[in-house]
Design an enzyme around this catalytic site. Structure first.
Site, PDB file in Angstrom:
ATOM      1  N   ASP A 204       0.850  -1.209   0.171  1.00 50.24           N
ATOM      2  CA  ASP A 204      -0.076  -0.012   0.056  1.00 50.24           C
ATOM      3  C   ASP A 204       0.774   1.134   0.137  1.00 50.24           C
ATOM      4  OD1 ASP A 204      -3.231   0.937   1.476  1.00 50.24           O
ATOM      5  OD2 ASP A 204      -1.642   2.202   0.923  1.00 50.24           O
TER       6      ASP A 204
ATOM      7  N   ASP B 298      -3.529   2.400  -5.617  1.00 48.22           N
ATOM      8  CA  ASP B 298      -2.275   2.365  -4.870  1.00 48.22           C
ATOM      9  C   ASP B 298      -2.094   0.947  -3.809  1.00 48.22           C
ATOM     10  OD1 ASP B 298      -3.884   2.924  -2.435  1.00 48.22           O
ATOM     11  OD2 ASP B 298      -2.228   4.084  -1.518  1.00 48.22           O
ATOM     12  N   GLU B 299      -2.830  -0.062  -4.233  1.00 50.86           N
ATOM     13  CA  GLU B 299      -2.725  -1.176  -3.464  1.00 50.86           C
ATOM     14  C   GLU B 299      -2.847  -2.426  -3.918  1.00 50.86           C
ATOM     15  OE1 GLU B 299      -5.935  -2.408   0.048  1.00 50.86           O
ATOM     16  OE2 GLU B 299      -6.108  -0.338  -0.824  1.00 50.86           O
TER      17      GLU B 299
HETATM   18  N1  DCP Z   1      -8.477   8.758  -1.581  1.00 50.70           N
HETATM   19  C1  DCP Z   1      -9.082   9.875  -1.930  1.00 50.70           C
HETATM   20  N2  DCP Z   1     -10.447   9.882  -1.105  1.00 50.70           N
HETATM   21  C2  DCP Z   1     -10.256   9.190   0.076  1.00 50.70           C
HETATM   22  C3  DCP Z   1      -9.389   8.234   0.459  1.00 50.70           C
HETATM   23  C4  DCP Z   1      -8.289   7.785  -0.636  1.00 50.70           C
HETATM   24  O1  DCP Z   1      -9.333  10.233  -3.199  1.00 50.70           O
HETATM   25  N3  DCP Z   1     -11.395   9.343   1.056  1.00 50.70           N
HETATM   26  C5  DCP Z   1      -7.294   8.456  -2.634  1.00 50.70           C
HETATM   27  C6  DCP Z   1      -6.043   9.429  -2.202  1.00 50.70           C
HETATM   28  C7  DCP Z   1      -5.132   8.380  -1.443  1.00 50.70           C
HETATM   29  C8  DCP Z   1      -5.458   7.201  -2.508  1.00 50.70           C
HETATM   30  O2  DCP Z   1      -6.883   7.003  -2.676  1.00 50.70           O
HETATM   31  O3  DCP Z   1      -3.793   9.070  -2.077  1.00 50.70           O
HETATM   32  C9  DCP Z   1      -5.088   5.929  -1.837  1.00 50.70           C
HETATM   33  O4  DCP Z   1      -5.952   5.707  -0.664  1.00 50.70           O
HETATM   34  P1  DCP Z   1      -5.223   5.282   0.841  1.00 50.70           P
HETATM   35  O5  DCP Z   1      -6.290   5.141   1.639  1.00 50.70           O
HETATM   36  O6  DCP Z   1      -4.212   4.264   0.481  1.00 50.70           O
HETATM   37  O7  DCP Z   1      -4.279   6.471   1.326  1.00 50.70           O
HETATM   38  P2  DCP Z   1      -2.959   7.408   1.145  1.00 50.70           P
HETATM   39  O8  DCP Z   1      -2.117   6.305   0.199  1.00 50.70           O
HETATM   40  O9  DCP Z   1      -3.328   8.440   0.723  1.00 50.70           O
HETATM   41  O10 DCP Z   1      -2.456   7.193   2.568  1.00 50.70           O
HETATM   42  P3  DCP Z   1      -1.919   5.871   3.472  1.00 50.70           P
HETATM   43  O11 DCP Z   1      -0.269   6.231   3.618  1.00 50.70           O
HETATM   44  O12 DCP Z   1      -2.580   5.861   4.790  1.00 50.70           O
HETATM   45  O13 DCP Z   1      -2.047   4.615   2.525  1.00 50.70           O
HETATM   46 MG    MG Z   2      -2.140   4.146   0.561  1.00 50.37          MG
END
Ligand code: DCP
Ligand code: MG
Length: 413
Positions: free
Chosen positions: A20, A129-130
């Site tokens: 992730d 991203d996963e």
């Molecule tokens: N995303 C979004 N709206 C949300 C949650 C996520 O647009 N409510 C988008 C932005 C994130 C991406 O999806 O960058 C990936 O989601 P993640 O939940 O994996 O969050 P992040 O990668 O940003 O943070 P983490 O480091 O917690 O994985």
């Molecule tokens: Mg993420």
């Protein structure tokens, strides 16, 4: 089970990775604007530069320290973290706000996935991203920490963004592990550690337990995964239906879901490790023939044709070499697979080998009557098929770089 045909391995033997990316959209922005490194970055959906409408898609970990988080209104984020351009006092914390640029993030995501497909046969991307990887056929538990650490480094090097990785014997535990030590996390939960790793965690951490279920569980006196694991299964099923059984399983570290690549496989393969690395070439050839036979039994059963035939050779400690040869037309021709595999292994004679694999790729999933090389040659010679080139194998193994590129075509997308 998809056409991937990967045999089910008992769950305690599986090695599943969950990858992730850390604050993914913000990390992508940092990749093209390196001066944002280590600074609070906020990416806004429906946000435009200088405006205050929209919602936070993600925030870098520095911005999260100021309680800026996903789904928050940009106006609220701005109250907690003013715009950097508007603050002249550099001692004051300030955020760098950027609008979402999905096309760019998708292109970075593709680069990350290319790396994943390079290192694993079984990859299932579940979001931008996963992804889950099953690497059970590639390594043992002793090699898992180094493998995951190298993968993180490789993603960073190739795609320029940081990832957190969880490694566990099943998908639900691997996902929890990747989230456990973010950002830049690497958490390996070996089979005998699963129960103790999960036990202290809040029930919400488990796949399938949302805030509502967690509240109900609390009302039953169950706060942690450990307590859930010990709870009476009948009581859980009575209360939550079949989901009660599933979350009970997850709390006990049981999750039989298989990492299944989406869609038709890009390749079919079989691999086998020697108990100890061997340089007995007779042994090696015998094993290769058996692997080729197993793969072609599957292709014949499924009427799958292939254009590329390859081998994988793992030499100590964990060096993976791939060699392949492409034909100009798709075939299902078991003797040819065996012949090419034996040809490709020649260059490894005398070297110790710990693992071998045979793979066919460039697959076509059509019923065909022209499935042997001879059939192709015959059809190529026919006048009503002017484009039919003779399907001679295109030469021997090409250079190593070319072979490596070929190897990535092997993988599932
Ligand atoms: N995303 C979004 N709206 C949300 C949650 C996520 O647009 N409510 C988008 C932005 C994130 C991406 O999806 O960058 C990936 O989601 P993640 O939940 O994996 O969050 P992040 O990668 O940003 O943070 P983490 O480091 O917690 O994985
Ligand atoms: Mg993420």
């Amino acid at each position: 089970m998809s056409d991937g045909g990967r045999p089910r391995v008992p769950s305690e033997e599986r090695i599943v990775l969950h990858v992730d990316m850390d604050c993914f959209y913000a990390s992508c922005e940092r990749r093209r604007e390196p001066e944002l490194q280590n600074k609070p970055v906020v990416v806004g959906m429906g946000y435009e530069a200088g405006e205050s409408h929209g919602a936070v898609a993600t925030a870098s970990y520095e911005a999260r320290e100021h309680d800026v988080e996903s789904a928050q209104a940009i106006s609220q984020a701005l109250e907690r973290l003013p715009r950097a351009e508007n603050t002249d006092d550099s001692a004051e914390p300030a955020g760098h706000y950027r609008p979402v640029d999905l096309a760019y993030y998708e292109s970075v995501s593709e680069e990350v996935k290319d790396v994943l497909h390079e290192v694993a046969d079984t990859v299932r991307a579940v979001s931008i991203d996963e992804a889950y990887l099953d690497v059970s056929d590639r390594l043992g538990w002793e090699g898992a920490p180094v493998f995951a650490r190298n993968l993180k480094a490789r993603i960073h090097e190739a795609a320029g963004v940081p990832a957190s990785i969880g490694v566990a014997p099943n998908m639900s535990t691997a996902k929890i592990a990747s989230d456990y030590d973010k950002p830049d996390g690497l958490v390996v939960v070996a089979p005998d550690e699963v129960r103790s790793f999960l036990a202290p965690l809040a029930t919400e951490t488990l796949h399938g337990v949302g805030p509502v279920t967690a509240r109900e569980l609390r009302s039953m006196g169950i706060e942690t995964a450990g307590e859930l694991a010990e709870a009476d299964r009948h009581r859980l099923v009575e209360r939550f239906g079949s989901r009660g059984g599933t979350v009970h399983d997850h709390a006990r570290g049981h999750d039989d879901r298989v990492v299944e690549p989406v869609g038709n496989p890009k390749s079919l393969s079989n691999e086998s490790a020697f108990t100890e690395a061997t340089d007995s070439f007779d042994h090696i050839r015998d094993r290769l023939v058996a692997l080729a036979e197993e793969v072609t039994t599957r292709t014949s059963q499924r009427s799958v044709l292939y254009k590329t035939i390859g081998i994988k050779v793992v030499t100590p400690p964990f060096d993976v070499h791939t060699r392949s040869r492409s034909l100009s037309g798709p075939v299902d021709d078991p003797p040819l697979v065996e012949r090419i595999a034996l040809d490709l292994i020649e260059e490894f004679e005398g070297r110790p080998i710990r693992k071998l694999g045979v793979r066919v790729s460039n697959l076509s999933f059509v019923e065909a009557d022209q499935s042997s090389l001879e059939d192709w040659e015959r059809s190529a010679a026919e006048p009503n098929d002017p484009g039919g080139a003779s399907p001679q194998p295109d030469g021997g193994p090409t250079t190593e770089n070319e072979c490596d590129r070929q190897a990535s075509v092997f993988e599932f997308l």
